[in-house]
Design a protein around this motif. Sequence first.
Motif, PDB file in Angstrom:
ATOM      1  N   TYR A 125       0.857  -1.189   0.000  1.00  0.00           N
ATOM      2  CA  TYR A 125       0.000   0.000   0.000  1.00  0.00           C
ATOM      3  C   TYR A 125       0.887   1.230   0.000  1.00  0.00           C
ATOM      4  N   ASP A 126       0.389   2.333  -0.613  1.00  0.00           N
ATOM      5  CA  ASP A 126       1.158   3.571  -0.592  1.00  0.00           C
ATOM      6  C   ASP A 126       0.809   4.376   0.654  1.00  0.00           C
ATOM      7  N   THR A 127       1.399   5.547   0.784  1.00  0.00           N
ATOM      8  CA  THR A 127       1.209   6.383   1.964  1.00  0.00           C
ATOM      9  C   THR A 127      -0.254   6.747   2.186  1.00  0.00           C
ATOM     10  N   ALA A 128      -1.006   6.907   1.106  1.00  0.00           N
ATOM     11  CA  ALA A 128      -2.425   7.267   1.206  1.00  0.00           C
ATOM     12  C   ALA A 128      -3.311   6.047   1.487  1.00  0.00           C
ATOM     13  N   GLY A 129      -2.705   4.871   1.604  1.00  0.00           N
ATOM     14  CA  GLY A 129      -3.481   3.666   1.874  1.00  0.00           C
ATOM     15  C   GLY A 129      -4.064   3.016   0.633  1.00  0.00           C
ATOM     16  N   ARG A 130      -3.614   3.456  -0.544  1.00  0.00           N
ATOM     17  CA  ARG A 130      -4.105   2.880  -1.794  1.00  0.00           C
ATOM     18  C   ARG A 130      -3.295   1.631  -2.140  1.00  0.00           C
ATOM     19  N   PRO A 131      -3.953   0.571  -2.601  1.00  0.00           N
ATOM     20  CA  PRO A 131      -3.226  -0.659  -2.932  1.00  0.00           C
ATOM     21  C   PRO A 131      -2.302  -0.476  -4.139  1.00  0.00           C
ATOM     22  N   VAL A 132      -1.185  -1.194  -4.078  1.00  0.00           N
ATOM     23  CA  VAL A 132      -0.193  -1.204  -5.158  1.00  0.00           C
ATOM     24  C   VAL A 132      -0.126  -2.646  -5.661  1.00  0.00           C
ATOM     25  N   ALA A 133      -0.375  -2.841  -6.947  1.00  0.00           N
ATOM     26  CA  ALA A 133      -0.389  -4.191  -7.521  1.00  0.00           C
ATOM     27  C   ALA A 133       1.031  -4.662  -7.794  1.00  0.00           C
ATOM     28  N   GLY A 134       1.211  -5.977  -7.758  1.00  0.00           N
ATOM     29  CA  GLY A 134       2.495  -6.563  -8.113  1.00  0.00           C
ATOM     30  C   GLY A 134       3.190  -7.210  -6.934  1.00  0.00           C
ATOM     31  N   VAL A 135       4.235  -7.946  -7.267  1.00  0.00           N
ATOM     32  CA  VAL A 135       5.018  -8.680  -6.275  1.00  0.00           C
ATOM     33  C   VAL A 135       6.494  -8.424  -6.547  1.00  0.00           C
ATOM     34  N   LEU A 136       7.252  -8.194  -5.490  1.00  0.00           N
ATOM     35  CA  LEU A 136       8.701  -8.120  -5.595  1.00  0.00           C
ATOM     36  C   LEU A 136       9.258  -9.468  -5.168  1.00  0.00           C
ATOM     37  N   THR A 137      10.269  -9.956  -5.885  1.00  0.00           N
ATOM     38  CA  THR A 137      10.807 -11.288  -5.637  1.00  0.00           C
ATOM     39  C   THR A 137      12.283 -11.215  -5.272  1.00  0.00           C
ATOM     40  N   MET A 138      12.642 -11.955  -4.223  1.00  0.00           N
ATOM     41  CA  MET A 138      14.053 -12.099  -3.871  1.00  0.00           C
ATOM     42  C   MET A 138      14.699 -13.013  -4.903  1.00  0.00           C
ATOM     43  N   ASN A 139      15.899 -12.653  -5.368  1.00  0.00           N
ATOM     44  CA  ASN A 139      16.575 -13.480  -6.362  1.00  0.00           C
ATOM     45  C   ASN A 139      18.054 -13.601  -6.037  1.00  0.00           C
ATOM     46  N   GLY A 140      18.582 -14.808  -6.259  1.00  0.00           N
ATOM     47  CA  GLY A 140      19.998 -15.055  -6.024  1.00  0.00           C
ATOM     48  C   GLY A 140      20.401 -14.959  -4.568  1.00  0.00           C
ATOM     49  N   GLY A 141      19.466 -15.220  -3.658  1.00  0.00           N
ATOM     50  CA  GLY A 141      19.728 -15.042  -2.238  1.00  0.00           C
ATOM     51  C   GLY A 141      20.624 -16.115  -1.638  1.00  0.00           C
ATOM     52  N   THR A 142      21.563 -15.686  -0.795  1.00  0.00           N
ATOM     53  CA  THR A 142      22.488 -16.615  -0.159  1.00  0.00           C
ATOM     54  C   THR A 142      22.576 -16.355   1.346  1.00  0.00           C
TER      55      THR A 142
ATOM     56  N   ASP B  95       1.266   1.346  -9.474  1.00  0.00           N
ATOM     57  CA  ASP B  95       0.681   2.183  -8.422  1.00  0.00           C
ATOM     58  C   ASP B  95      -0.807   2.432  -8.685  1.00  0.00           C
ATOM     59  N   ALA B  96      -1.441   3.131  -7.767  1.00  0.00           N
ATOM     60  CA  ALA B  96      -2.888   3.355  -7.833  1.00  0.00           C
ATOM     61  C   ALA B  96      -3.301   4.188  -9.046  1.00  0.00           C
ATOM     62  N   ASP B  97      -2.339   4.900  -9.658  1.00  0.00           N
ATOM     63  CA  ASP B  97      -2.618   5.682 -10.859  1.00  0.00           C
ATOM     64  C   ASP B  97      -2.348   4.897 -12.138  1.00  0.00           C
ATOM     65  N   GLY B  98      -1.984   3.608 -11.997  1.00  0.00           N
ATOM     66  CA  GLY B  98      -1.734   2.763 -13.162  1.00  0.00           C
ATOM     67  C   GLY B  98      -0.330   2.876 -13.723  1.00  0.00           C
ATOM     68  N   VAL B  99       0.580   3.494 -12.990  1.00  0.00           N
ATOM     69  CA  VAL B  99       1.953   3.666 -13.459  1.00  0.00           C
ATOM     70  C   VAL B  99       2.781   2.448 -13.054  1.00  0.00           C
ATOM     71  N   ASP B 100       3.478   1.847 -14.027  1.00  0.00           N
ATOM     72  CA  ASP B 100       4.365   0.723 -13.755  1.00  0.00           C
ATOM     73  C   ASP B 100       5.670   1.232 -13.146  1.00  0.00           C
ATOM     74  N   LEU B 101       6.054   0.618 -12.035  1.00  0.00           N
ATOM     75  CA  LEU B 101       7.257   0.993 -11.300  1.00  0.00           C
ATOM     76  C   LEU B 101       8.194  -0.209 -11.288  1.00  0.00           C
ATOM     77  N   ASN B 102       9.338  -0.088 -11.940  1.00  0.00           N
ATOM     78  CA  ASN B 102      10.294  -1.188 -12.027  1.00  0.00           C
ATOM     79  C   ASN B 102      11.324  -1.061 -10.909  1.00  0.00           C
ATOM     80  N   VAL B 103      11.357  -2.067 -10.042  1.00  0.00           N
ATOM     81  CA  VAL B 103      12.226  -2.053  -8.868  1.00  0.00           C
ATOM     82  C   VAL B 103      13.416  -2.971  -9.106  1.00  0.00           C
ATOM     83  N   SER B 104      14.593  -2.477  -8.786  1.00  0.00           N
ATOM     84  CA  SER B 104      15.825  -3.256  -8.845  1.00  0.00           C
ATOM     85  C   SER B 104      16.656  -2.869  -7.633  1.00  0.00           C
TER      86      SER B 104
END
Length: 158
Positions: free
Chosen positions: A68-85, A108-117
């Motif tokens: 959820y964002d600061t305003a309490g709006r849901p954020v779609a998607g999943v972040l995945t751990m990769n290469g973890g040791t 995000d709640a406005d439909g903007v895709d956010l790519n996390v790395s």
Amino acid sequence: MANEFAMAGYDVTPVADIPAPTVPPATYDGYIVMDVGFDVYRESYAGAAQMTADFASNTVGGTASALYDTAGRPVAGVLTMNGGTIDRFADPVTEWQINSGLSGTLTDADGVDLNVSSTMDGDFLGPNAEGYYTIIDGSMTSIEYGFEFLLGTTIGQR
């Protein structure tokens, strides 16, 4: 709850006390908090985090979801751990016991895709690795907002 566990003041698990390779994998449930941006885009996100530690293979994996964002709006998607040791020989003063990447695309709640790395580095907590925490350091990019820094943390318990 993970926040009660963290508040109990547990120390970093000594490397000699990280569960032996014969111990079955452990699943940790907890939380993630991330702050993104300093320029055009500023936002905070919070949600659920789950990490599984496979002590036999010295690997970790997991996800962050139900954000959820600061305003309490849901954020779609999943972040995945990769290469973890798991580093069983980490010097507790200068090195981390847990090392992983964390990536994925959120919308995000406005439909903007956010790519996390990002990277996640942290330690097990408690005398027998009953919990964990990580520090997240990376970036988020999007067509609308460009490049932004991302900082955060996860914490969880078995």
